[in-house]
Every structure is written in structure tokens, then in C-alpha cells.
Design an enzyme around this catalytic site. Structure first.
Site, PDB file in Angstrom:
ATOM      1  N   GLY A   1       0.596  -7.728 -16.171  1.00 20.81           N
ATOM      2  CA  GLY A   1       2.039  -7.928 -15.962  1.00 20.81           C
ATOM      3  C   GLY A   1       2.326  -9.176 -15.025  1.00 20.81           C
ATOM      4  O   GLY A   1       1.607 -10.133 -15.270  1.00 20.81           O
TER       5      GLY A   1
ATOM      6  N   ARG B   1      -2.507  -0.001  -6.661  1.00 20.35           N
ATOM      7  CA  ARG B   1      -2.334   1.178  -5.854  1.00 20.35           C
ATOM      8  C   ARG B   1      -3.671   1.927  -5.630  1.00 20.35           C
ATOM      9  O   ARG B   1      -4.419   1.713  -6.746  1.00 20.35           O
ATOM     10  CB  ARG B   1      -1.453   2.079  -6.620  1.00 20.35           C
TER      11      ARG B   1
ATOM     12  N   GLU C   1      -3.636   6.251   1.808  1.00 26.79           N
ATOM     13  CA  GLU C   1      -3.087   5.169   2.929  1.00 26.79           C
ATOM     14  C   GLU C   1      -2.352   5.753   4.070  1.00 26.79           C
ATOM     15  O   GLU C   1      -1.424   6.572   3.468  1.00 26.79           O
ATOM     16  CB  GLU C   1      -2.270   3.994   2.359  1.00 26.79           C
TER      17      GLU C   1
ATOM     18  N   HIS D   1      -3.044  -3.401   3.208  1.00 25.39           N
ATOM     19  CA  HIS D   1      -1.814  -3.251   2.232  1.00 25.39           C
ATOM     20  C   HIS D   1      -1.209  -4.518   2.523  1.00 25.39           C
ATOM     21  O   HIS D   1       0.151  -4.487   2.903  1.00 25.39           O
ATOM     22  CB  HIS D   1      -1.243  -2.289   2.062  1.00 25.39           C
TER      23      HIS D   1
END
Ligand code: GLV
Length: 316
Positions: A154, A235, A264, A282
Site C-alpha cells: 500500500g 500490527r 501492546e 510503536h
């Protein structure tokens, strides 16, 4: 009367100021919202500006529903059941594009840091155990001219491919669930395992959610070269974390650079114990400029809904 807006995390001051001038704002201070919390918020507020970790699961959308608009702070919205939201008459939007470069930069940070063993090197300097330059030392993997495999081509995958191709003269192959024509010189291979097998560096940039959960499993990792380096900026749940740990513990692959984790902020102690991985908290979109742009985009979508328009970054 002003519409009631819940913002679930602190956001950049200028955006908060604009929100306060437009809505009756409540800023939640207690960390991520459980399903009970999100159900309550949906019953009490006209609009919500949430983020990753706030559990807008199907169960949250079955009770009393005052909310009509969720302007998510983040491009990924796997924490929101968008079908359940649509059924309950709630529009959901996200924040694409504005975080593409920052996230691609973090992928390159991890790729380089893992390949060149920068985490290990930094720990040695800080420990006072560095004995000076020698011909051996902490030898890493050369990056320039190698093959990059992108999983999920993407916007972010293509930005990573462009950096690697134009910046590091890398050959780029990719796996994407649908056929994809891209502007960066890159070849789409038939299967995920073909990409895992041919790449020196595998970078995962696919969206999270049910369709990609544990897409990188034991078999996919086993397809990698023993010299291969694995990077994940998408993710945590896209990867079978236990299988990755076993592959790293047994040196089945050379290393991993991770920005995201299955549960997380929990990071398994076995992962923390490994020297051949670089672990970030992150940080993909974590620049001041990007986080402000994300907050602005989330708010702009909510304002567009409040003005009777169709939010430009609507996803359901
Ligand atoms: C961050 O991970 C995002 O989805 O924006």
C-alpha cells in the site's frame, strides 16, 4: 447547543484548541478504553476521536447509541468494528497519507539498525565494555544492493520500497493480496512464501485485521533465508509472535526489527532477552509534525460530519 466530542488521548495543542472552539470537548485521561468504556462513550457523546487500543468491538455498538461519528486518530482501524459501526449508523474515518513518510522512515530505521546491529553496539558503548576499533567486532549485514521483500504494498509499503530502491540500490519484490501496479520499480511475486524466500530483508506493512492475522506464521518464517532480517511496522497480530521468537532463538533467521507487538504494550520477556532484534515502542508515526497532522485530519473529518458533509477519509 454544541455537540459533545470525546477525545481519548492528549492531542497537539493547536488542534485541541480548534476542537474546544467547535465542540463541547472531554479529553479522557485514563489510557485505553475497554469495551465497557467504548459502549458508555457511544451512549454519551455525539462524536469520538479515539485511537489504537480503544476497543470499539461489535459488542460496544449494541446498546444505547448517541454517537454518529468516530474520527479515528491513526491510519489503522483494526480496533474498530467498522461493520458493526455502520449497522449502528456510526460513520468511521481514519488518517491515511499524513503518516506514510514517518512510518516508512521507521521501517528503514529498523532495517538499518537490525542489519548493522546498532542496538547491540549502543548497549556495549553504554556498558563501558567497548574496547576500541578492531577488524572483527560487531559485524553486521551489508544493506546496499540487497533484495527487499515488502508484504503489503500500500502507501507505506511503496514508500519503503522507494527509499530502499532509490536510496540503497535494492531490488524490490513484494506480496500483495490483490494485483498492484506501483510507481517504484518492483516485482509482485505469486505467493507470500516466494517473497519471504527471495528477500534479504522482509518488511511487513500490511493493514491489521481479521484478514491478515498471523499471516506471517511459522511456515512463512521458515521460508526465509537464515541470513534474512524481518521487520514489522504494521500490527503485531499480523505475525505469530511465538513462532518469530523461536526462529530468532534458534538463529533460523538473522534478526528482527519490531515496532509493533501482539499484545501492546506487553513485550514477551523472551523477545527482550534476544540480542538479535531491535525493539521500538510503536514509533511509526511518532514525529511532532505527523502526530499534529493526524490529529488535524481526524478533527477535520469530525467537523465535516458535524457540518452535514461526508467525511473525506470515511472508511465504512
Ligand atoms: C499507527 O499505527 C496507525 O495506524 O496510525
Amino acid at each position: 447547543m454544541l455537540k459533545k466530542l470525546l477525545i481519548t488521548r492528549p492531542i497537539a495543542a493547536p488542534v485541541l484548541e480548534q476542537a474546544n472552539a467547535t465542540f463541547a470537548v472531554t479529553v479522557h485521561k485514563g489510557g485505553k478504553l475497554s469495551v465497557v468504556d467504548t459502549a458508555r462513550a457511544l451512549a454519551q457523546f455525539d462524536a469520538i476521536l479515539p485511537t489504537l487500543g480503544d476497543a470499539f468491538k461489535a459488542d460496544a455498538f449494541v446498546g444505547e447509541m448517541r454517537c454518529k461519528m468516530i474520527g479515528n486518530f491513526g491510519v489503522g482501524y483494526n480496533h474498530i468494528d467498522t461493520d458493526a459501526a455502520a449497522k449502528a449508523g456510526v460513520i468511521v474515518s481514519n488518517t491515511p497519507d499524513v503518516l506514510t513518510d514517518a512510518t516508512a522512515d521507521i521501517a528503514l530505521t529498523l532495517l538499518l539498525a537490525t542489519a548493522r546491529r546498532a542496538g547491540e553496539g549502543e548497549r556495549i558503548v553504554r556498558s563501558g565494555k567497548w574496547g576500541g576499533f578492531d577488524g572483527g567486532g560487531i559485524l553486521g549485514t551489508h544493506v546496499t544492493g540487497k533484495t527487499l521483500g515488502v508484504v503489503g504494498m500500500g502507501r507505506i509499503g511503496q514508500a519503503i520500497a522507494a527509499r530502499c530502491h532509490y536510496g540503497f540500490d535494492m531490488d524490490v519484490v513484494f506480496h500483495n493480496r490483490s494485483p498492484k501496479v506501483v510507481s517504484v520499480p518492483a516485482r509482485q511475486l505469486d505467493g507470500l512464501h516466494d517473497v519471504m524466500a527471495v528477500a534479504d530483508f522482509v518488511v511487513v506493512a500490511t493493514p491489521g485485521g481479521a484478514k491478515t492475522t498471523k499471516m506471517i506464521d511459522e511456515a512463512a518464517l521458515a521460508a526465509m533465508k537464515p541470513t534474512g532480517i524481518f521487520v514489522n511496522v504494521s500490527r503485531g497480530e499480523v505475525v505469530d509472535e511465538s513462532a518469530l521468537i523461536v526462529a530468532l532463538e534458534n538463529n533460523r533467521i538473522a534478526g528482527a526489527g519490531l515496532d509493533v507487538y501482539e499484545k501492546e504494550p506487553y513485550v514477551p520477556p523472551r523477545l527482550l532477552a534476544l540480542d538479535n532484534c531491535v525493539l521500538l515502542p510503536h514509533l511509526g508515526s511518532a514525529t511532532q509534525e505527523t502526530r499534529q497532522a493526524m490529529a488535524q485530519m481526524a478533527l477535520d473529518n469530525i467537523i465535516s460530519w458535524a457540518d452535514g458533509g461526508d467525511p473525506p477519509q470515511r472508511v465504512n
